[in-house]
Structures are given as C-alpha cells and as structure tokens.
Design a protein around this motif. Structure first.
Motif, short mmCIF file in Angstrom:
data_model
loop_
_atom_site.label_atom_id
_atom_site.label_comp_id
_atom_site.label_asym_id
_atom_site.label_seq_id
_atom_site.Cartn_x
_atom_site.Cartn_y
_atom_site.Cartn_z
N ALA A 169 48.56 28.88 -48.31
CA ALA A 169 47.28 29.47 -49.12
C ALA A 169 46.49 28.78 -49.61
CB ALA A 169 47.79 30.54 -49.83
N GLU A 170 47.09 27.60 -50.47
CA GLU A 170 46.34 26.59 -51.07
C GLU A 170 45.51 25.98 -50.14
OE1 GLU A 170 49.37 24.41 -53.54
OE2 GLU A 170 49.60 26.13 -54.95
N ASP A 171 46.20 25.20 -49.18
CA ASP A 171 45.38 24.51 -48.29
C ASP A 171 44.28 25.23 -47.47
OD1 ASP A 171 47.01 22.66 -48.67
OD2 ASP A 171 48.47 23.03 -46.86
N TYR A 172 44.30 26.70 -47.30
CA TYR A 172 43.38 27.49 -46.67
C TYR A 172 42.13 27.67 -47.76
CZ TYR A 172 41.67 32.48 -45.60
OH TYR A 172 40.76 33.39 -45.21
N PHE A 173 42.46 27.85 -49.00
CA PHE A 173 41.47 28.02 -49.84
C PHE A 173 40.55 26.47 -50.09
CE2 PHE A 173 43.34 32.14 -50.65
CZ PHE A 173 42.19 32.94 -50.54
N ALA A 174 41.46 25.68 -50.06
CA ALA A 174 40.77 24.24 -50.48
C ALA A 174 39.94 23.98 -49.26
CB ALA A 174 41.91 23.26 -50.38
N ALA A 175 40.12 24.18 -47.74
CA ALA A 175 39.43 24.19 -46.89
C ALA A 175 38.32 24.98 -46.84
CB ALA A 175 40.17 24.35 -45.50
N MET A 176 38.47 26.35 -47.12
CA MET A 176 37.05 27.09 -47.28
C MET A 176 36.22 26.59 -48.36
SD MET A 176 37.24 31.14 -48.32
CE MET A 176 38.50 31.61 -47.15
N PHE A 177 36.73 26.57 -49.66
CA PHE A 177 35.71 25.79 -50.60
C PHE A 177 35.20 24.39 -50.34
CE2 PHE A 177 38.60 28.52 -53.64
CZ PHE A 177 37.68 29.67 -53.43
N GLY A 178 36.14 23.54 -49.69
CA GLY A 178 35.71 22.21 -49.28
C GLY A 178 34.43 22.57 -48.45
N ASN A 179 34.36 23.24 -47.51
CA ASN A 179 33.22 23.37 -46.72
C ASN A 179 31.87 23.76 -47.45
OD1 ASN A 179 34.75 22.68 -44.57
ND2 ASN A 179 34.21 23.96 -42.97
N PHE A 180 32.15 24.81 -48.28
CA PHE A 180 30.91 25.05 -49.41
C PHE A 180 30.43 23.93 -50.15
CE2 PHE A 180 29.21 26.60 -53.23
CZ PHE A 180 28.59 27.58 -52.80
N LYS A 181 31.44 23.28 -50.65
CA LYS A 181 30.96 22.08 -51.48
C LYS A 181 30.18 20.93 -50.51
CE LYS A 181 34.74 22.45 -54.56
NZ LYS A 181 35.85 21.72 -54.86
N THR A 182 30.28 20.85 -49.37
CA THR A 182 29.48 19.91 -48.50
C THR A 182 28.14 20.62 -47.89
OG1 THR A 182 30.68 20.59 -46.68
CG2 THR A 182 31.49 18.71 -47.85
N GLY A 183 27.89 21.53 -48.56
CA GLY A 183 26.36 22.56 -48.38
C GLY A 183 25.30 21.24 -48.46
N LYS A 184 24.53 21.18 -47.47
CA LYS A 184 23.37 20.47 -47.33
C LYS A 184 21.99 20.86 -47.70
CE LYS A 184 24.84 16.59 -44.15
NZ LYS A 184 26.52 17.12 -44.20
N LEU A 185 21.34 20.04 -48.75
CA LEU A 185 20.16 20.57 -49.19
C LEU A 185 19.02 19.95 -48.48
CD1 LEU A 185 18.45 21.90 -51.81
CD2 LEU A 185 18.97 19.67 -52.95
N THR A 186 17.92 20.80 -48.40
CA THR A 186 16.48 20.49 -47.92
C THR A 186 15.51 21.25 -48.71
OG1 THR A 186 17.38 20.14 -45.52
CG2 THR A 186 15.10 20.02 -45.92
N VAL A 187 14.94 20.25 -49.63
CA VAL A 187 13.72 20.66 -50.55
C VAL A 187 12.36 20.86 -49.59
CG1 VAL A 187 12.32 20.49 -52.58
CG2 VAL A 187 14.75 19.77 -52.38
N LYS A 188 11.87 22.16 -49.40
CA LYS A 188 10.79 22.47 -48.71
C LYS A 188 9.38 22.26 -49.49
CE LYS A 188 12.98 25.27 -45.01
NZ LYS A 188 13.11 26.59 -44.51
N ASP A 189 9.60 22.77 -50.53
CA ASP A 189 8.27 22.85 -51.59
C ASP A 189 8.48 22.77 -52.81
OD1 ASP A 189 5.55 22.76 -51.37
OD2 ASP A 189 5.57 24.92 -51.63
N VAL A 190 7.73 22.17 -53.49
CA VAL A 190 7.54 22.37 -54.86
C VAL A 190 6.36 22.45 -55.59
CG1 VAL A 190 8.11 20.98 -57.08
CG2 VAL A 190 9.59 20.51 -54.99
N LYS A 191 6.18 23.76 -56.19
CA LYS A 191 4.76 24.12 -56.87
C LYS A 191 4.83 24.09 -58.45
CE LYS A 191 2.73 27.22 -53.53
NZ LYS A 191 3.67 27.71 -52.55
N VAL A 192 3.97 23.15 -59.17
CA VAL A 192 4.12 23.24 -60.56
C VAL A 192 2.96 24.26 -60.97
CG1 VAL A 192 4.00 21.81 -62.60
CG2 VAL A 192 5.22 20.92 -60.46
#
Length: 211
Positions: free
Chosen positions: A85-108
């Motif tokens: 069960a520990e391995d299961y949640f570690a794998a699940m949360f691990g994939n979340f933590k590798t989420g890739k960010l793309t900034v599309k727009d910034v308005k000030v």
C-alpha cells in the motif's frame, strides 16, 4: 535624474517567480525551494519564508493515505499489505509531483483594491502522466478480502503508475501580488498551496478503473 533614481526594478519576472512557486509546491524540488527562499528573503526581513522538509511531508502524506485505505479491509489483510500500500501511494503521488508546467500568458494589471499595487495574472497548463487503464480493485465484501488478493492488486497498480502511458492536461490561473522593497519589486502569493489544491482533483479524477 530623480525619476531614474526612483525607478523600481523587478528582481525576477513574474513568470520566473511563479516557476519557483510551482517547482517548490508541486514538484517538491529542493533547488526551487532554496531559490524561492533566497528570492523572498528581503521581503521577510532576511528570514526563511518556507521551511519545508519534502521527505518528511511526503512520508506523512503516504502514511495517512495508507491508514485510510487499509482501514476498509480486515486487520490481518491490512497488516500483510502495508508495504504494498505504501508503494502504491508513493507511485501515485510520485506521478503527481512530476507534473510539467507550461506558462502560457502573463498579464500585469493594477490591483483594484490596493492603490499603486500591481497583480501578475498567470495563465498556465500542467500535464501529468497517468495510466490509461488502472487495474480494477478487489470486488465484493471488503471485509472478506484475502491478503493475497489485495497484494496482487496493489503490486499491479504500482506497475500501472510506473508505466503511465496517457498524458492529461489542465489549464489553470494563478495570481502573484507585487511587493515593493526599496527600489525592488517582488512577486508573491500568501497561499501557494492553492496551486496544488487546484490540481489534485483533476489529477485523481483523470485515472480510474472504470474509465
């Protein structure tokens, strides 16, 4: 000359500042955390803005999830499957933590509530790798599930996450507020955990045995 002396400069562009917040709170990246703390130091009287031990918080999160999950099963089954069960949640949360960010727009834009302050409105997308088909969990009365059956499911589900083959993407928005220290401009937000909470529902809904 007077105007030049009073000119305020951005220490980092809003995009760069946001990338540090994302790297810290979503990716749990120590390098991003250290850079974010260095960046914000002048705004918190030289103190450390965020003191986070990612290993410790990750362990706590996994342990809490494991306890909740195993509570539904017989005690003997739960005890026999703790490691899986520990391995299961570690794998699940691990994939979340590798989420890739793309900034599309910034308005000030001006902050309509605070005169003279600006807000950076960040539009961005985040993509995650998830299993296209997650192994089905044990069926029937959970109080009668045998350890071998639960173990088999958890081991397979870990492999599903490790071999995640589907990319899912969500569009998000976040605001950073201008902070002025002397002639320097910083960007920050007092609730950076919102970046995470805005993503968790999307992430967990994006995989499932019934999809």
């Amino acid at each position: 000359m007077g105007q030049q002396l009073m000119a305020q400069t951005e220490v980092k562009k809003p995009k760069e500042a946001f990338e540090l917040f994302f790297g810290t709170f979503v990716n749990n990246d120590d390098t991003a955390l250290n850079k974010l703390n260095d960046y914000l130091k002048p705004t918190v009287d030289g103190q450390t803005a965020y003191q986070v031990d990612f290993k410790e918080t990750s362990k706590e999160m996994i342990n809490g999830s494991v306890d909740n999950f195993l509570a539904a099963f017989p005690k003997a089954t739960a005890a026999a499957c703790k490691k899986e069960a520990e391995d299961y949640f570690a794998a699940m949360f691990g994939n979340f933590k590798t989420g890739k960010l793309t900034v599309k727009d910034v308005k000030v834009v001006p902050n309509e509530y605070v005169e003279g302050q600006k807000i950076a409105e960040i539009s961005y997308s985040v993509s995650f790798l998830v299993p296209s088909k997650l192994t089905s969990g044990p069926k029937g009365d959970l109080n009668k599930i045998k350890a071998e059956e639960l173990k088999k499911y958890l081991v397979q589900a870990v492999q599903d996450f490790k071999n995640a083959d589907k990319t899912v993407t969500t569009d998000q928005n976040f605001r950073l507020y201008e902070l002025k220290e002397g002639d320097k401009i910083y960007y920050w937000n007092g609730s950076p955990d919102e970046i995470v909470s805005n993503l968790t529902d999307f992430y967990f809904e994006s995989f499932g045995a019934n999809e």
